[in-house]
Design a protein around this motif. Sequence first.
Motif, PDB file in Angstrom:
ATOM      1  N   TYR A  68      27.461 -18.548   8.105  1.00 46.04           N
ATOM      2  CA  TYR A  68      26.181 -17.967   8.504  1.00 46.04           C
ATOM      3  C   TYR A  68      25.574 -17.112   7.390  1.00 46.04           C
ATOM      4  CZ  TYR A  68      27.220 -19.673  13.145  1.00 46.04           C
ATOM      5  OH  TYR A  68      27.492 -20.493  14.200  1.00 46.04           O
ATOM      6  N   GLY A  69      26.431 -16.450   6.597  1.00 51.57           N
ATOM      7  CA  GLY A  69      25.916 -15.658   5.483  1.00 51.57           C
ATOM      8  C   GLY A  69      25.250 -16.516   4.432  1.00 51.57           C
ATOM      9  N   ASP A  70      25.777 -17.744   4.215  1.00 50.11           N
ATOM     10  CA  ASP A  70      25.192 -18.660   3.230  1.00 50.11           C
ATOM     11  C   ASP A  70      24.023 -19.461   3.788  1.00 50.11           C
ATOM     12  OD1 ASP A  70      26.716 -18.131   0.917  1.00 50.11           O
ATOM     13  OD2 ASP A  70      28.395 -19.277   1.703  1.00 50.11           O
ATOM     14  N   ARG A  71      23.888 -19.499   5.107  1.00 50.07           N
ATOM     15  CA  ARG A  71      22.796 -20.260   5.704  1.00 50.07           C
ATOM     16  C   ARG A  71      21.681 -19.369   6.259  1.00 50.07           C
ATOM     17  NH1 ARG A  71      22.721 -25.373   6.652  1.00 50.07           N
ATOM     18  NH2 ARG A  71      21.504 -25.134   8.557  1.00 50.07           N
ATOM     19  N   LEU A  72      22.050 -18.237   6.880  1.00 49.02           N
ATOM     20  CA  LEU A  72      21.057 -17.391   7.533  1.00 49.02           C
ATOM     21  C   LEU A  72      20.760 -16.113   6.763  1.00 49.02           C
ATOM     22  CD1 LEU A  72      22.277 -17.680  11.239  1.00 49.02           C
ATOM     23  CD2 LEU A  72      20.556 -19.063  10.063  1.00 49.02           C
ATOM     24  N   GLY A  73      21.681 -15.693   5.905  1.00 53.38           N
ATOM     25  CA  GLY A  73      21.433 -14.489   5.119  1.00 53.38           C
ATOM     26  C   GLY A  73      22.562 -13.484   5.183  1.00 53.38           C
ATOM     27  N   ARG A  74      22.630 -12.636   4.143  1.00 51.21           N
ATOM     28  CA  ARG A  74      23.691 -11.640   4.041  1.00 51.21           C
ATOM     29  C   ARG A  74      23.514 -10.526   5.080  1.00 51.21           C
ATOM     30  NH1 ARG A  74      24.797 -15.878   0.829  1.00 51.21           N
ATOM     31  NH2 ARG A  74      24.448 -15.566  -1.403  1.00 51.21           N
ATOM     32  N   LYS A  75      22.267 -10.046   5.232  1.00 51.60           N
ATOM     33  CA  LYS A  75      22.000  -8.891   6.083  1.00 51.60           C
ATOM     34  C   LYS A  75      22.386  -9.137   7.547  1.00 51.60           C
ATOM     35  CE  LYS A  75      18.178  -6.130   7.927  1.00 51.60           C
ATOM     36  NZ  LYS A  75      16.742  -5.809   7.842  1.00 51.60           N
ATOM     37  N   LYS A  76      21.923 -10.239   8.130  1.00 46.94           N
ATOM     38  CA  LYS A  76      22.208 -10.522   9.539  1.00 46.94           C
ATOM     39  C   LYS A  76      23.704 -10.645   9.789  1.00 46.94           C
ATOM     40  CE  LYS A  76      17.868 -13.058  10.258  1.00 46.94           C
ATOM     41  NZ  LYS A  76      17.266 -14.388  10.522  1.00 46.94           N
ATOM     42  N   THR A  77      24.392 -11.262   8.847  1.00 49.40           N
ATOM     43  CA  THR A  77      25.821 -11.469   9.011  1.00 49.40           C
ATOM     44  C   THR A  77      26.576 -10.153   8.937  1.00 49.40           C
ATOM     45  OG1 THR A  77      25.543 -13.629   7.954  1.00 49.40           O
ATOM     46  CG2 THR A  77      27.788 -12.809   8.173  1.00 49.40           C
ATOM     47  N   LEU A  78      26.172  -9.269   8.033  1.00 51.05           N
ATOM     48  CA  LEU A  78      26.839  -7.980   7.900  1.00 51.05           C
ATOM     49  C   LEU A  78      26.648  -7.108   9.135  1.00 51.05           C
ATOM     50  CD1 LEU A  78      26.116  -7.159   4.153  1.00 51.05           C
ATOM     51  CD2 LEU A  78      28.355  -7.516   5.192  1.00 51.05           C
ATOM     52  N   VAL A  79      25.507  -7.200   9.770  1.00 56.79           N
ATOM     53  CA  VAL A  79      25.292  -6.467  11.020  1.00 56.79           C
ATOM     54  C   VAL A  79      26.241  -6.986  12.104  1.00 56.79           C
ATOM     55  CG1 VAL A  79      23.649  -6.076  12.904  1.00 56.79           C
ATOM     56  CG2 VAL A  79      22.905  -5.835  10.524  1.00 56.79           C
ATOM     57  N   THR A  80      26.434  -8.295  12.154  1.00 47.78           N
ATOM     58  CA  THR A  80      27.321  -8.902  13.156  1.00 47.78           C
ATOM     59  C   THR A  80      28.774  -8.492  12.938  1.00 47.78           C
ATOM     60  OG1 THR A  80      25.832 -10.800  13.278  1.00 47.78           O
ATOM     61  CG2 THR A  80      28.036 -11.073  14.206  1.00 47.78           C
ATOM     62  N   THR A  81      29.242  -8.521  11.686  1.00 46.61           N
ATOM     63  CA  THR A  81      30.641  -8.144  11.422  1.00 46.61           C
ATOM     64  C   THR A  81      30.880  -6.680  11.793  1.00 46.61           C
ATOM     65  OG1 THR A  81      30.183  -7.564   9.095  1.00 46.61           O
ATOM     66  CG2 THR A  81      30.876  -9.827   9.559  1.00 46.61           C
ATOM     67  N   LEU A  82      29.903  -5.834  11.540  1.00 46.10           N
ATOM     68  CA  LEU A  82      30.046  -4.415  11.873  1.00 46.10           C
ATOM     69  C   LEU A  82      30.166  -4.211  13.385  1.00 46.10           C
ATOM     70  CD1 LEU A  82      30.072  -1.635  10.413  1.00 46.10           C
ATOM     71  CD2 LEU A  82      27.635  -1.488  10.865  1.00 46.10           C
ATOM     72  N   LEU A  83      29.346  -4.921  14.154  1.00 43.58           N
ATOM     73  CA  LEU A  83      29.408  -4.808  15.615  1.00 43.58           C
ATOM     74  C   LEU A  83      30.730  -5.337  16.166  1.00 43.58           C
ATOM     75  CD1 LEU A  83      25.777  -5.883  16.593  1.00 43.58           C
ATOM     76  CD2 LEU A  83      26.825  -3.635  16.944  1.00 43.58           C
ATOM     77  N   LEU A  84      31.215  -6.450  15.623  1.00 46.88           N
ATOM     78  CA  LEU A  84      32.468  -7.016  16.105  1.00 46.88           C
ATOM     79  C   LEU A  84      33.642  -6.084  15.808  1.00 46.88           C
ATOM     80  CD1 LEU A  84      34.052  -9.350  17.346  1.00 46.88           C
ATOM     81  CD2 LEU A  84      34.119 -10.431  15.086  1.00 46.88           C
ATOM     82  N   MET A  85      33.674  -5.531  14.599  1.00 43.18           N
ATOM     83  CA  MET A  85      34.743  -4.604  14.253  1.00 43.18           C
ATOM     84  C   MET A  85      34.689  -3.355  15.126  1.00 43.18           C
ATOM     85  SD  MET A  85      37.378  -3.734  12.425  1.00 43.18           S
ATOM     86  CE  MET A  85      37.478  -4.560  10.828  1.00 43.18           C
TER      87      MET A  85
END
Length: 429
Positions: A68-85
């Motif tokens: 998803y980071g390579d297809r949708l973008g770095r920012k959106k993916t980093l927000v998701t990883t932070l919420l999951l953690m």
Amino acid sequence: MSRIATASLVGTTIEFYDFLIYGTAAALVFGPLFFPSLGSGAATVASIATFGVAFVVRPLGAILFGHYGDRLGRKKTLVTTLLLMGGSTFAIGLMPTADAIGAAAPVLLVALRALQGLALGGEWAGAALLTSEYAAHGTRGRYSMFPQLGPGLGVALSSGTFLVTGVLMGPESFAAWGWRIPFLASAVLILLGLWVRLNIAETPAFAKTMARSEQVRLPFADALRDQWREILLGGGLLSMTFGSFYIAIVFLTSYAGQGEGGVLRLTQETILVANIVGSAVLSIGVIGSAIWSDRVGRRRVLLTGTSFGVVAGPLAFAIMEPGSAVSFFIALSVLMLVLAIPYGPAAAYLPELFRTRYRYTGAGMSYNLAGILGGAVPLVVADPLVKAYGGMGLACFLSALGILSTCCLLGLKETRDTAIGADPVSTLA
């Protein structure tokens, strides 16, 4: 760049805090709470082994969030990883123990630990790309040090939280409910991290890839097809770094303690203060080596660190042998310094190895492969090695990781002058 650096630093610090408080709790209290039927010593070993579960899952996180980071973008993916953690960590703080729900307790604990590993597997590469893809040529090492400061600050926060909690309450209260406070407190940090990350823009390199419609359908498959050698060599390169870090922060917390299996018989407070001192050494080393890599090149700095890693394990355990608090502080600082030297430039070096269209996936897979080799494996073999050969048995294992890291680095080229927005021609030596 100051906003990007802050977003990268705050996010990785919070994620490593969440990830590392589990390791501290596993060494101090999780054994009797979640594995009481195994007995004190075996329960501690089992709880530390559950820490390693996350390393097995982390490559899956790199693949999933890399996609998803390579297809949708770095920012959106980093927000998701932070919420999951954050959600996983908060849930651990609410977990009932084995006395309340029996065998379901360790099962749920392992499941939540796996979710933590999944999140961190996608976190590091995104944070590294956030700074490396924004930084100007000639400053990439300096700005890429900010995500690398996350582990050191995470250690200081996690150890400091447990130290303060333990001092303010008795051992019985800490074991009964006080250990939950660091996990529940992570909710405040997660909100801070979200606020920071939601106020940044997408990286220029990925924005160009989107504008040209150059995203690939399966970044994982393309990365494996085109640059599988770089993935394997990059993972081997950082294995010594992971080994030194997790042996120092997780295994030595139990090895140096007063519980069953403890060798040095130091107090819990002494060990936690040593971790905080070690985190300062780690942070200073990361800053120095990252800046140095902009001046002399990544490869020379990395080679200095991996070469030092060949002898650092035996040196640290020899210093630790007297069993005093001072000798433990010095030994822990040696291990932290040896991992800081190659870790500082790593957030610039690994992204520079891979093409933009699958850089998130490629760098993440390398980093998390190192997590298995240097994080999971040492924590599994550490106790048997110490029982069979003493501390020097584990020290020699760390030396072997240093040799592996050095050999892998020799198979890769210098990348300091790589244009981050262009595909590297060849990064193999």
